[in-house]
Design a protein around this motif. Structure first.
Motif, PDB file in Angstrom:
ATOM      1  N   ILE A 133       0.836  -1.207   0.000  1.00 56.73           N
ATOM      2  CA  ILE A 133       0.000   0.000   0.000  1.00 56.73           C
ATOM      3  C   ILE A 133       0.867   1.251   0.000  1.00 56.73           C
ATOM      4  O   ILE A 133       0.596   2.226  -0.722  1.00 56.73           O
ATOM      5  CB  ILE A 133      -0.945  -0.011   1.222  1.00 56.73           C
ATOM      6  N   PHE A 134       1.940   1.234   0.797  1.00 59.66           N
ATOM      7  CA  PHE A 134       2.829   2.389   0.867  1.00 59.66           C
ATOM      8  C   PHE A 134       3.502   2.649  -0.488  1.00 59.66           C
ATOM      9  O   PHE A 134       3.611   3.804  -0.932  1.00 59.66           O
ATOM     10  CB  PHE A 134       3.885   2.160   1.947  1.00 59.66           C
ATOM     11  N   CYS A 135       3.937   1.568  -1.151  1.00 61.24           N
ATOM     12  CA  CYS A 135       4.595   1.733  -2.458  1.00 61.24           C
ATOM     13  C   CYS A 135       3.621   2.272  -3.507  1.00 61.24           C
ATOM     14  O   CYS A 135       3.982   3.133  -4.330  1.00 61.24           O
ATOM     15  CB  CYS A 135       5.181   0.397  -2.922  1.00 61.24           C
ATOM     16  N   LEU A 136       2.387   1.759  -3.483  1.00 57.95           N
ATOM     17  CA  LEU A 136       1.377   2.265  -4.412  1.00 57.95           C
ATOM     18  C   LEU A 136       1.086   3.738  -4.147  1.00 57.95           C
ATOM     19  O   LEU A 136       0.897   4.531  -5.082  1.00 57.95           O
ATOM     20  CB  LEU A 136       0.090   1.438  -4.293  1.00 57.95           C
ATOM     21  N   TRP A 137       1.053   4.098  -2.868  1.00 60.85           N
ATOM     22  CA  TRP A 137       0.804   5.495  -2.509  1.00 60.85           C
ATOM     23  C   TRP A 137       1.934   6.399  -2.996  1.00 60.85           C
ATOM     24  O   TRP A 137       1.700   7.473  -3.552  1.00 60.85           O
ATOM     25  CB  TRP A 137       0.648   5.599  -0.993  1.00 60.85           C
ATOM     26  N   MET A 138       3.178   5.947  -2.832  1.00 61.80           N
ATOM     27  CA  MET A 138       4.315   6.759  -3.287  1.00 61.80           C
ATOM     28  C   MET A 138       4.324   6.903  -4.801  1.00 61.80           C
ATOM     29  O   MET A 138       4.792   7.927  -5.334  1.00 61.80           O
ATOM     30  CB  MET A 138       5.625   6.114  -2.813  1.00 61.80           C
ATOM     31  N   SER A 139       3.806   5.893  -5.516  1.00 57.76           N
ATOM     32  CA  SER A 139       3.776   5.976  -6.984  1.00 57.76           C
ATOM     33  C   SER A 139       2.846   7.072  -7.486  1.00 57.76           C
ATOM     34  O   SER A 139       2.935   7.494  -8.643  1.00 57.76           O
ATOM     35  CB  SER A 139       3.370   4.628  -7.576  1.00 57.76           C
ATOM     36  N   LEU A 140       1.943   7.537  -6.602  1.00 55.85           N
ATOM     37  CA  LEU A 140       1.016   8.604  -6.994  1.00 55.85           C
ATOM     38  C   LEU A 140       1.647   9.984  -6.904  1.00 55.85           C
ATOM     39  O   LEU A 140       1.048  10.974  -7.372  1.00 55.85           O
ATOM     40  CB  LEU A 140      -0.227   8.565  -6.080  1.00 55.85           C
ATOM     41  N   LEU A 141       2.831  10.084  -6.323  1.00 56.70           N
ATOM     42  CA  LEU A 141       3.438  11.377  -6.057  1.00 56.70           C
ATOM     43  C   LEU A 141       3.634  12.210  -7.327  1.00 56.70           C
ATOM     44  O   LEU A 141       3.313  13.401  -7.356  1.00 56.70           O
ATOM     45  CB  LEU A 141       4.781  11.175  -5.347  1.00 56.70           C
ATOM     46  N   ASP A 142       4.127  11.578  -8.403  1.00 58.88           N
ATOM     47  CA  ASP A 142       4.383  12.319  -9.644  1.00 58.88           C
ATOM     48  C   ASP A 142       3.182  12.340 -10.574  1.00 58.88           C
ATOM     49  O   ASP A 142       2.878  13.366 -11.183  1.00 58.88           O
ATOM     50  CB  ASP A 142       5.587  11.713 -10.370  1.00 58.88           C
ATOM     51  N   SER A 143       2.495  11.196 -10.676  1.00 57.62           N
ATOM     52  CA  SER A 143       1.418  11.100 -11.668  1.00 57.62           C
ATOM     53  C   SER A 143       0.093  11.677 -11.181  1.00 57.62           C
ATOM     54  O   SER A 143      -0.661  12.259 -11.974  1.00 57.62           O
ATOM     55  CB  SER A 143       1.228   9.637 -12.071  1.00 57.62           C
ATOM     56  N   HIS A 144      -0.211  11.537  -9.896  1.00 58.82           N
ATOM     57  CA  HIS A 144      -1.492  12.015  -9.371  1.00 58.82           C
ATOM     58  C   HIS A 144      -1.267  12.678  -8.014  1.00 58.82           C
ATOM     59  O   HIS A 144      -1.604  12.105  -6.961  1.00 58.82           O
ATOM     60  CB  HIS A 144      -2.495  10.872  -9.230  1.00 58.82           C
TER      61      HIS A 144
END
Length: 356
Positions: free
Chosen positions: A27-38
């Motif tokens: 969940i944390f990794c998915l959340w961090m992936s949103l930093l640039d795109s969303h």
């Protein structure tokens, strides 16, 4: 779901927390992936993702450091109780005895627990607790059978209820110590997440404990001393019934409305021991203990169930003990000092209670 988690706790111990941490990490990794795109979704979901991440981190911290601190409990030396130490060494063997801390307490019981500091890298220690009332109602032969029962818990790896399950729970306790529920987000989330597990843990601990008691009883009897194991068990049962009727129940009655602490229980117990020297009275108490109903919420089976596991369909006849283990295994000065300390602590505790 709760059965699966408890089963995993029994099998993997403290490392069961990985079943919680891995999903949190995803969940944390998915959340961090949103930093640039969303970035908007990143900010909005942070109120959920960050507490989950900090809770997972607290979990890992508890897993690594639960049991890191060594217990500061100090036991009695061999000089203070040479006979007790010699008896434990003969039962458990010199290697196991060398890593044992022997502790005297004021209850009618004997128990053993294991401490594995930093995954056992800093060594394992055993804490053997023996109650002064137990020493007062047994002789050396009976106490040897009781110590064999406690040694069986170590051999069967069911100390602390179930060592793996206990270490799993200790991980939670360690986290709550540093992140208390109600005052920290991580502690509150963790408490909410595992609250529904508490009943499952309790039921499993009771089941494991009851099974462990029967196994340890049979182990103590398997060395060819089945009669002595049954005798020791019944001596303990008779004393339990006797002390409840003559000490604990009257004491509870006296405490109602008392202005000053009454006579302490250990002092009363040591006086009441004398009645167990009478054969008729002793065996009458044994029959009462045999007839005591089973409490399903207790961590121990009934006395009748435990004796039945050793092959008895009725309570065997008991002869009173001639010489107590307290008088032969513990030095007189050590016994008197501990008795005085226990009585003084109980009196001080009751003074605080009655002044409220």
């Amino acid at each position: 779901m709760s059965r699966l988690i408890v089963s995993a706790g029994r099998r993997f111990g403290r490392f069961t927390v990985l079943f919680f941490v891995v999903p949190a990490l995803i969940i944390f990794c998915l959340w961090m992936s949103l930093l640039d795109s969303h970035p908007i979704w990143f900010i909005a979901s942070g109120f959920v993702a960050m507490p989950i991440a900090t809770t997972a981190l607290a979990f890992l911290f508890g897993t690594l450091f639960a049991g890191f601190r060594r217990s500061k409990v100090k036991g009695i030396s061999e000089a203070e109780a040479p006979g007790l130490w010699a008896l434990w060494r003969s039962v458990a063997g010199p290697r196991r005895a060398a890593r044992t801390v022997v502790v005297l307490e004021d209850n009618l019981n004997a128990s053993v627990r294991e401490e594995r500091t930093l995954f056992g890298l800093l060594g394992n220690r055993l804490f053997l607790t023996v109650g002064i009332p137990l020493l007062a109602v047994t002789d050396e032969t009976a106490l040897a059978a009781i110590l064999a029962h406690e040694d069986a818990h170590v051999r069967n790896k069911d100390t602390n209820g179930s060592l793996n399950l206990a270490e799993f729970e200790n991980g939670f306790g360690f986290v709550f110590e540093y992140a208390p529920p109600g005052t920290t987000i991580s502690g509150s989330l963790l408490h909410a997440a595992i609250g529904w597990l508490s009943e499952s843990f309790e039921r499993e601990e009771i089941r494991l404990s009851r099974e462990a008691e029967i196994k340890a009883d049979r182990h103590a009897a398997s060395s060819g001393a089945a009669e002595q194991a049954a005798r020791a068990l019944l001596l303990l049962a008779t004393a339990d019934v006797h002390f409840k009727q003559t000490v604990h129940d009257p004491l509870q009655h006296e405490l109602r409305g008392a202005l000053r602490p009454p006579r302490p229980p250990l002092d009363r117990i040591l006086e009441a021991v004398g009645q167990l020297r009478e054969p008729i009275f002793l065996n009458a108490c044994a029959r009462k203990a045999w007839a005591s109903p089973d409490d399903e919420k207790s961590t121990h089976p009934s006395w009748a169930q435990r004796l039945a596991a050793l092959g008895y369909t009725e309570p065997p006849h008991l002869d009173p003990i001639a010489v107590t283990a307290l008088s032969t295994l513990v030095s007189s000065s050590t016994g008197q000092r501990h008795i005085a300390e226990f009585d003084a602590k109980w009196t001080a505790r009751m003074e605080d209670y009655l002044q409220r």
